[in-house]
Design an enzyme around this catalytic site. Structure first.
Site, PDB file in Angstrom:
ATOM      1  N   LYS A 159       1.102   4.168  -2.847  1.00 25.86           N
ATOM      2  CA  LYS A 159       0.748   5.564  -2.540  1.00 25.86           C
ATOM      3  C   LYS A 159       1.944   6.493  -2.749  1.00 25.86           C
ATOM      4  O   LYS A 159       1.765   7.660  -3.107  1.00 25.86           O
ATOM      5  CB  LYS A 159       0.212   5.667  -1.113  1.00 25.86           C
TER       6      LYS A 159
ATOM      7  N   TYR B  88       0.842  -1.212   0.000  1.00 23.52           N
ATOM      8  CA  TYR B  88       0.000   0.000   0.000  1.00 23.52           C
ATOM      9  C   TYR B  88       0.871   1.253   0.000  1.00 23.52           C
ATOM     10  O   TYR B  88       0.637   2.169  -0.783  1.00 23.52           O
ATOM     11  CB  TYR B  88      -0.892  -0.044   1.246  1.00 23.52           C
TER      12      TYR B  88
HETATM   13  P1  NDP Z   1     -13.346   2.512   0.926  1.00 21.72           P
HETATM   14  O1  NDP Z   1     -12.862   1.111   0.853  1.00 21.72           O
HETATM   15  O2  NDP Z   1     -14.326   2.873   1.980  1.00 21.72           O
HETATM   16  O3  NDP Z   1     -13.918   3.000  -0.501  1.00 21.72           O
HETATM   17  C1  NDP Z   1     -13.196   2.779  -1.685  1.00 21.72           C
HETATM   18  C2  NDP Z   1     -14.181   2.551  -2.807  1.00 21.72           C
HETATM   19  O4  NDP Z   1     -13.426   2.270  -4.015  1.00 21.72           O
HETATM   20  C3  NDP Z   1     -15.090   1.358  -2.569  1.00 21.72           C
HETATM   21  O5  NDP Z   1     -16.385   1.618  -3.028  1.00 21.72           O
HETATM   22  C4  NDP Z   1     -14.401   0.273  -3.378  1.00 21.72           C
HETATM   23  O6  NDP Z   1     -15.265  -0.790  -3.739  1.00 21.72           O
HETATM   24  C5  NDP Z   1     -13.946   1.068  -4.583  1.00 21.72           C
HETATM   25  N1  NDP Z   1     -12.936   0.376  -5.377  1.00 21.72           N
HETATM   26  C6  NDP Z   1     -11.972  -0.458  -4.943  1.00 21.72           C
HETATM   27  N2  NDP Z   1     -11.271  -0.943  -5.978  1.00 21.72           N
HETATM   28  C7  NDP Z   1     -11.800  -0.390  -7.101  1.00 21.72           C
HETATM   29  C8  NDP Z   1     -11.515  -0.512  -8.483  1.00 21.72           C
HETATM   30  N3  NDP Z   1     -10.557  -1.329  -8.948  1.00 21.72           N
HETATM   31  N4  NDP Z   1     -12.251   0.209  -9.365  1.00 21.72           N
HETATM   32  C9  NDP Z   1     -13.226   1.021  -8.919  1.00 21.72           C
HETATM   33  N5  NDP Z   1     -13.579   1.149  -7.630  1.00 21.72           N
HETATM   34  C10 NDP Z   1     -12.855   0.459  -6.722  1.00 21.72           C
HETATM   35  O7  NDP Z   1     -12.011   3.408   1.100  1.00 21.72           O
HETATM   36  P2  NDP Z   1     -11.804   4.868   1.733  1.00 21.72           P
HETATM   37  O8  NDP Z   1     -12.958   5.720   1.419  1.00 21.72           O
HETATM   38  O9  NDP Z   1     -11.355   4.718   3.112  1.00 21.72           O
HETATM   39  O10 NDP Z   1     -10.522   5.346   0.886  1.00 21.72           O
HETATM   40  C11 NDP Z   1     -10.637   6.115  -0.296  1.00 21.72           C
HETATM   41  C12 NDP Z   1      -9.232   6.489  -0.746  1.00 21.72           C
HETATM   42  O11 NDP Z   1      -8.558   7.191   0.309  1.00 21.72           O
HETATM   43  C13 NDP Z   1      -8.364   5.281  -1.072  1.00 21.72           C
HETATM   44  O12 NDP Z   1      -7.522   5.582  -2.164  1.00 21.72           O
HETATM   45  C14 NDP Z   1      -7.549   5.110   0.193  1.00 21.72           C
HETATM   46  O13 NDP Z   1      -6.329   4.445  -0.053  1.00 21.72           O
HETATM   47  C15 NDP Z   1      -7.333   6.550   0.600  1.00 21.72           C
HETATM   48  N6  NDP Z   1      -6.996   6.730   2.002  1.00 21.72           N
HETATM   49  C16 NDP Z   1      -7.873   6.362   2.990  1.00 21.72           C
HETATM   50  C17 NDP Z   1      -7.529   6.560   4.312  1.00 21.72           C
HETATM   51  C18 NDP Z   1      -8.420   6.213   5.433  1.00 21.72           C
HETATM   52  O14 NDP Z   1      -8.015   6.398   6.605  1.00 21.72           O
HETATM   53  N7  NDP Z   1      -9.631   5.717   5.200  1.00 21.72           N
HETATM   54  C19 NDP Z   1      -6.230   7.154   4.684  1.00 21.72           C
HETATM   55  C20 NDP Z   1      -5.400   7.501   3.575  1.00 21.72           C
HETATM   56  C21 NDP Z   1      -5.793   7.294   2.286  1.00 21.72           C
HETATM   57  P3  NDP Z   1     -15.398  -2.040  -2.668  1.00 21.72           P
HETATM   58  O15 NDP Z   1     -16.254  -1.511  -1.561  1.00 21.72           O
HETATM   59  O16 NDP Z   1     -16.058  -3.134  -3.443  1.00 21.72           O
HETATM   60  O17 NDP Z   1     -14.007  -2.383  -2.240  1.00 21.72           O
END
Ligand code: NDP
Length: 248
Positions: A160, A156
């Site tokens: 990133k 990860y």
């Molecule tokens: P979530 O898992 O809650 O939401 C991510 C969404 O993206 C989900 O709906 C997921 O679907 C979808 N997704 C995953 N893979 C794909 C793909 N290949 N194509 C299209 N959609 C996809 O994550 P967060 O909201 O927590 O995170 C959002 C972003 O922020 C990410 O990039 C994460 O790395 C980043 N981030 C989050 C942090 C945190 O503390 N939450 C901290 C730092 C960064 P499904 O539900 O089926 O997996």
């Protein structure tokens, strides 16, 4: 300055839930036309329903960001409907956490494919249209662990960190076409992704945050709004941490 995106078409990948959904709703509340996109059909249907109820202008397009054909279709649909794409937020991301010694190659590949290759595919497709328009704002969601690393998250954090290097390079390539590219690096944000952490892991994160609370999705969504707005017209190639001071 009134913050309105009434003339803008905004795409957010992974906007079915979590931070992506909050970003999508924040843009919609500021009058943008929003392209909702996710590979999870159920999440996409849920957010679509919420947009319908609020009468927000939107288009929902299922898309797996790791699939070049689906990404190309996503942009074809967007351009066919609205003839432009102004703002792209590369938000879709996944984790498969484990220590290096236990990490399977497919855990490495899937995280790199979604978090880094996905950003490449979507940015490449978007930039084709943005270059013609001579306008665009690209916002890529990285993470503070892409800056400081984290045990158990080598895949990860590599993905990133890759997003940061990629974004800075693209910012240099696209600047002459009036396209800005910036990165948001969230810290510990309360979402379903972090919901699975143990209480001990959550406490350990909280102990490192000077503002003494986890971030909310709207904290990240507000940063996205700012970077997409004219207030940030002179900002490109930057990494904005939204982390309560965790990394400084
Ligand atoms: P979530 O898992 O809650 O939401 C991510 C969404 O993206 C989900 O709906 C997921 O679907 C979808 N997704 C995953 N893979 C794909 C793909 N290949 N194509 C299209 N959609 C996809 O994550 P967060 O909201 O927590 O995170 C959002 C972003 O922020 C990410 O990039 C994460 O790395 C980043 N981030 C989050 C942090 C945190 O503390 N939450 C901290 C730092 C960064 P499904 O539900 O089926 O997996």
């Amino acid at each position: 300055m009134e913050l309105t995106f009434k003339d803008n078409v905004v795409l957010i990948t992974g906007s079915g839930r979590g931070i992506g959904r909050s970003i999508a709703e924040n843009f919609a509340e500021h009058r943008a036309t929003v392209i909702l996109s996710d590979y999870n059909a159920e999440s996409l249907a849920n957010v679509e329903q919420a947009f319908k109820e609020k009468n927000y202008p939107y288009l929902a397009v299922p898309c797996d960001v790791t699939d070049e054909e689906q990404v190309s279709q996503l942009f074809e649909n967007t351009i066919a409907s609205f003839e432009r794409i102004d703002i792209v937020v590369n938000n879709a991301g996944i984790t498969h956490d484990t220590l290096l010694m236990r990490m399977k190659t497919d855990q490495w590949d899937s995280v790199i494919n979604t978090n880094l290759k996905g950003v490449f595919l979507v940015t490449k497709a978007a930039s084709k249209f943005m270059m013609k328009q001579r306008f665009g704002k690209i916002i890529n969601i990285s993470s503070v662990v892409g800056i400081i690393g984290n045990a158990g998250q080598s895949n990860y954090s590599a993905s990133k960190a890759g997003v940061i290097g990629f974004s800075k390079s693209i910012a240099k390539e696209l600047a002459s076409r009036n396209i800005t590219v910036n990165v948001i690096a969230p810290g510990y944000i309360e979402t379903e992704m972090t919901h699975v952490l143990s209480d001990a892991a959550k406490e350990a994160f909280l102990a490192t945050i000077p503002l003494k609370r986890a971030g909310s999705q709207i904290d990240v969504a507000n940063a996205a709004l700012f970077l997409a707005s004219p207030m940030a017209d002179y900002i490109t190639g930057q990494v904005i941490k939204v982390d309560g001071g965790m990394v400084m």
